[in-house]
Design an enzyme around this catalytic site. Structure first.
Site, PDB file in Angstrom:
ATOM      1  N   CYS A 104       0.833  -1.206   0.000  1.00 52.53           N
ATOM      2  CA  CYS A 104       0.000   0.000   0.000  1.00 52.53           C
ATOM      3  C   CYS A 104       0.865   1.252   0.000  1.00 52.53           C
ATOM      4  O   CYS A 104       0.576   2.222  -0.707  1.00 52.53           O
ATOM      5  CB  CYS A 104      -0.931  -0.017   1.204  1.00 52.53           C
ATOM      6  SG  CYS A 104      -2.070   1.390   1.278  1.00 52.53           S
ATOM      7  N   CYS A 197      -6.526  -3.920   6.763  1.00 48.21           N
ATOM      8  CA  CYS A 197      -7.641  -2.973   6.713  1.00 48.21           C
ATOM      9  C   CYS A 197      -8.807  -3.460   5.865  1.00 48.21           C
ATOM     10  O   CYS A 197      -9.953  -3.126   6.141  1.00 48.21           O
ATOM     11  CB  CYS A 197      -7.160  -1.605   6.230  1.00 48.21           C
ATOM     12  SG  CYS A 197      -6.653  -1.556   4.494  1.00 48.21           S
TER      13      CYS A 197
END
Length: 355
Positions: A104, A197
């Site tokens: 990410c 997440c």
């Protein structure tokens, strides 16, 4: 430092809120942005787990209001799906153990966000990462070893770091929380997120099973070759795993068994003693390594793990790494980051390991 036009990435947590506040204090023209990365209905539930929920977006907006800065939400869910989630699934399907936070940072926060920010005329992107960045672009560990995040930033390229700012690197987490409380930020006591997440349930195995379906295969003893049991998906296992093997009986010598190898082609999970997990060398790919010749340094193979002495030699677009001490339970797909003291030298993704 001269006044800059700064984009503050605000996750809805305490770290990014205080980082944005410090950018304001420094006299910069600050705009807050929250990244909408998930389109899962589970992320919209009140109390949903993870770090990109609807509740997090609201917390980020409230913090921006307290700071008196403009605030926007950028929908990067499609790119996040392609760059992070799809690769996460592909890695587990191939028997690797990925670190989606590293990916990410590489492809979303310091690529997609940075590209858009620079195109809009911003000079830098501020985040709440616990790491330090020298004026010459050298990345260093945070002063708070318990919260240091240099490992998940260690594969960023120099041009990505050049436009990054990490205002929290010289503070401990306790100091950040105290400052947030003084500033009247409601997130001062908000717990840190420890989950992946986009896996709102926190159950990675179940999440992968929904994506990949059942792929049954045997659980095999490395020493005897005996089939000890069956599983419904090798992707639900990671190298070094001890619990949840579903064998139903102990080894003859009473020693616990660990996952040693995952073979996606045959959907075979091989288990054995912990000593078989010890690895003394590895090869890294996808490298960031601006150094010549063999380099003596230390290597870190887990986000919150220790370091071991290593000698790193570049061989084309890969790194050959010899470790002075064995590392245990490390898997292909994980990141490896190299240090000289607290200074990050570079890093990459582990392609293979050997004893």
């Amino acid at each position: 430092m001269s006044r800059m036009r700064v984009l503050a990435a605000m996750s809805g947590g305490v770290d990014s809120a205080v980082a944005a506040a410090r950018a304001v204090d420094a006299g910069h023209d600050v705009t807050g942005v929250h990244l909408a990365l998930s389109r899962s209905p589970a992320s919209d539930r009140v109390g949903a787990r993870g770090c990109c929920t609807l509740e997090d977006a609201r917390d980020a907006r409230r913090a921006a209001d307290v700071l008196g800065i403009p605030f926007y939400v950028w929908d990067l869910a499609e790119r996040f799906e392609t760059e992070v989630i799809d690769e996460f699934v592909a890695d587990y399907s191939a028997g690797r153990t990925p670190n989606p936070c590293v990916r990410c940072n590489e492809r979303i926060k310091f690529a997609a966000v940075l590209e858009k920010a620079l195109a809009l005329g911003f000079d830098a992107v501020v985040t709440g990462h616990h790491a330090r960045l020298d004026e010459d672009g050298t990345l260093r560990r945070s002063v708070d070893p318990a919260k240091d995040q240099s490992y998940v930033l260690g594969t960023l390229r120099p041009e990505q770091l050049a436009a990054a700012r990490f205002p929290l690197g010289d503070s401990t987490k306790a100091q950040v929380r105290e400052e947030a409380a003084r500033r009247g930020l409601a997130v001062a006591d908000k717990p840190d997120s420890h989950d992946i997440c986009f896996v709102a349930s926190g159950d990675t195995g179940a999440w992968l099973r929904e994506r990949l379906g059942p792929r049954p295969g045997p659980v095999v003893d490395a020493e005897t070759g005996e089939t000890l049991g069956e599983h419904d998906g090798a992707y639900a296992f990671t190298v070094g795993q001890r619990r949840g093997l579903g064998l139903g009986r102990p080894a003859p010598d009473g020693r616990p068994r660990y996952v040693l190898e995952i073979s996606p082609a045959t959907s075979t999970v091989t288990v054995g003693p912990s000593s078989a997990l010890d690895m003394r060398s590895l090869v890294a790919e996808r490298i960031v390594w601006p150094h010549d010749g063999p380099v003596s340094c230390t290597a870190q193979v887990r986000a919150h793990g220790g370091v071991v002495p290593a000698v790193v030699t570049a061989r084309g677009d890969e790194l050959d790494v010899r470790l002075a001490e064995p590392v245990r339970g490390t898997a292909a797909g994980q990141a490896v980051v190299f240090y000289d003291g607290d200074r990050v030298l570079g890093g990459g993704r582990i392609r293979s390991l050997a004893a």
